[in-house]
Scaffold this motif. Structure first.
Motif, PDB file in Angstrom:
ATOM      1  N   ILE A 105      -6.520  -4.804   0.168  1.00 46.07           N
ATOM      2  CA  ILE A 105      -6.887  -4.959  -1.235  1.00 46.07           C
ATOM      3  C   ILE A 105      -8.405  -5.066  -1.325  1.00 46.07           C
ATOM      4  N   ARG A 106      -8.999  -4.167  -2.092  1.00 44.98           N
ATOM      5  CA  ARG A 106     -10.444  -4.193  -2.322  1.00 44.98           C
ATOM      6  C   ARG A 106     -10.695  -4.154  -3.819  1.00 44.98           C
ATOM      7  N   GLY A 145     -11.710  -8.123  -1.512  1.00 50.78           N
ATOM      8  CA  GLY A 145     -12.167  -7.988  -2.882  1.00 50.78           C
ATOM      9  C   GLY A 145     -12.853  -9.242  -3.395  1.00 50.78           C
ATOM     10  N   THR A 146     -13.175  -9.224  -4.688  1.00 51.36           N
ATOM     11  CA  THR A 146     -13.757 -10.364  -5.384  1.00 51.36           C
ATOM     12  C   THR A 146     -12.774 -10.824  -6.452  1.00 51.36           C
ATOM     13  N   CYS A 177      -8.040 -12.580   5.398  1.00 53.36           N
ATOM     14  CA  CYS A 177      -7.772 -13.067   4.050  1.00 53.36           C
ATOM     15  C   CYS A 177      -9.013 -13.117   3.173  1.00 53.36           C
ATOM     16  N   GLY A 178     -10.150 -12.654   3.670  1.00 53.94           N
ATOM     17  CA  GLY A 178     -11.352 -12.548   2.866  1.00 53.94           C
ATOM     18  C   GLY A 178     -11.885 -13.905   2.432  1.00 53.94           C
ATOM     19  N   THR A 179     -12.614 -13.905   1.312  1.00 51.48           N
ATOM     20  CA  THR A 179     -13.232 -15.117   0.785  1.00 51.48           C
ATOM     21  C   THR A 179     -12.420 -15.660  -0.383  1.00 51.48           C
TER      22      THR A 179
END
Length: 420
Positions: A105-106, A145-146, A177-179
């Protein structure tokens, strides 16, 4: 809604009875205001009907990339932004395999509506029971993503099991899991129901990463909320960095968290292994905020041949600082109060090896803190308990600390040997 592949009714297959979904890409810019409770947001694939004659499901090379303009968003009161790559709303049972691989996911995901308008971005969600699957595997997936929510929570647990699991193998590997910057509870991998497979169940989690920012709230990486009955549990290479600042409330940091008891059938080879985790960053609390860090927390254990905690490190440069009446409670390996580790006699080997607390700790004001490497409560019917080659030697501590202890046996101890 924008759902690429939708099974809205029952699925009954013949022949090979397999479902393969691959190379599904969904992206661009999309805003919605719909209030339908079922159909909202984005999906690469969703199963809403019974899977009554399916032997395997494979989802691979699927992507969300909402990078254009405002990305995926809602602006409606109490309506969440939802992005779920693979969504199973019905029970998944009696299959040889369910595999989700090499998917990510981005992009931008936002909710700006009033009320409880959450933002949800997840790789896989299982809303109902997962039963009698030879192997359920999630591998090579991630979120980069954000995500923001003006008034709601960030729901960024990338693999989510809501209900009971009673299956042979659950394998989750290489999950980024990104940020996650949040003031609410957040997870990477969430087990919401009982795991009840017993001798037939193996849980293997390896190479999970997250960067955690924000203020007060609880943060979990791997969380089991209920009892677990499984003979083999291995959790390796959980890597987390923190950048947290809070002036009120509580900050709970739990990389590996077992809320319910762990139970084995006691067979040869049964094991709980938590190893090679790395925790870094800065946690700053002020005024009345309190931080609790438990690297691995477990609540009661019965029957395993071996338990091993090794290579867990709060790395050099990790900083805890608190002022005023703020406080910090730091325990790397924590066997919770009033719970029992009940072994199976001489077969049981409990090993705590090559773990380290290498942190900087500072405190000013009236608040106090504690720092412990490992705490045991009640140990019964154990074989050998070994604590060796652990380190707190590089730790720098200033200010008020109520106690610093490497090994604490808090309650009754019943073991063949203890070696520290």
């Amino acid at each position: 809604y924008i759902w690429a592949v939708l099974f809205s009714s029952a699925v009954t297959l013949t022949g090979a009875k397999t479902i393969t979904i691959k190379n599904v890409w969904v992206g661009g810019q999309y805003s919605y205001i719909g209030t339908d409770a079922t159909y909202r947001g984005a999906r690469a694939v969703a199963f809403l009907g019974a899977l009554s004659a399916v032997t395997s499901i494979t989802v691979s090379n699927c992507f969300f990339d909402f990078s254009t303009g405002t990305g995926l968003r809602t602006v409606t009161i109490n309506i969440a932004t939802q992005a779920i790559l693979a969504h199973f709303t019905v029970a998944v049972s009696t299959m040889t395999g369910v595999t989700i691989s090499n998917s990510s996911i981005r992009g931008i995901y936002t909710s700006t509506g009033t009320g409880t308008a959450d933002t949800e971005a997840r790789i896989a969600v299982f809303d109902a029971a997962v039963m009698s699957i030879t192997e359920l595997k999630v591998t090579g997936c991630g979120f980069s993503g954000t995500a923001t929510s003006t008034n709601g929570a960030l729901l960024l647990d990338q693999v989510r099991f809501v209900s009971t699991i009673a299956t042979s193998v659950v394998k989750i590997t290489t999950l980024d899991c990104g940020t996650c910057g949040t003031t609410a509870t957040s997870d990477c991998i969430y087990f919401g129901g009982i795991v009840s497979g017993g001798a037939a169940t193996t849980i293997n989690i390896d190479d999970v990463k997250r960067s955690s920012t924000g203020a007060a709230g609880d943060r979990y990486i791997v969380r089991f909320t209920a009892a677990v009955t499984a003979d083999i549990i291995t959790i390796k290479r959980v890597v987390v960095s923190y950048s947290i600042t809070a002036s009120a409330g509580t900050v709970g940091i739990y990389p590996v968290y077992f809320n319910g008891a762990l139970t084995s059938s006691g067979v040869a080879g049964s094991i709980v292994n938590v190893s090679d985790g790395s925790f870094s960053g800065t946690v700053t609390t002020s005024v009345t905020a309190v931080v609790t860090f438990y690297g691995a927390l477990f609540n009661g254990v019965t029957g395993y041949e071996k338990m091993e905690f090794s290579g867990l490190k709060m790395v050099s440069g990790m900083t805890f600082a608190h002022t005023a009446s703020g406080a910090a409670n730091i325990i790397l390996i924590n066997h919770n109060t009033a719970q029992t580790i009940n072994g199976n006699g001489a077969l049981t080997n409990f090993m705590v090896r090559s773990n380290a607390i290498l942190i900087t700790y500072s405190a000013t004001g009236t608040g106090t803190g504690l720092i412990r490497l490992v705490r045991f409560d009640i140990l019964l019917a154990m074989g050998d308990v070994v604590v060796e080659d652990n380190s707190m030697s590089a730790m720098s501590a200033t200010g008020k600390v109520s106690d610093i202890s490497a090994v604490w046996f808090l309650g009754t101890v019943g073991a063949a040997t203890i070696s520290v």
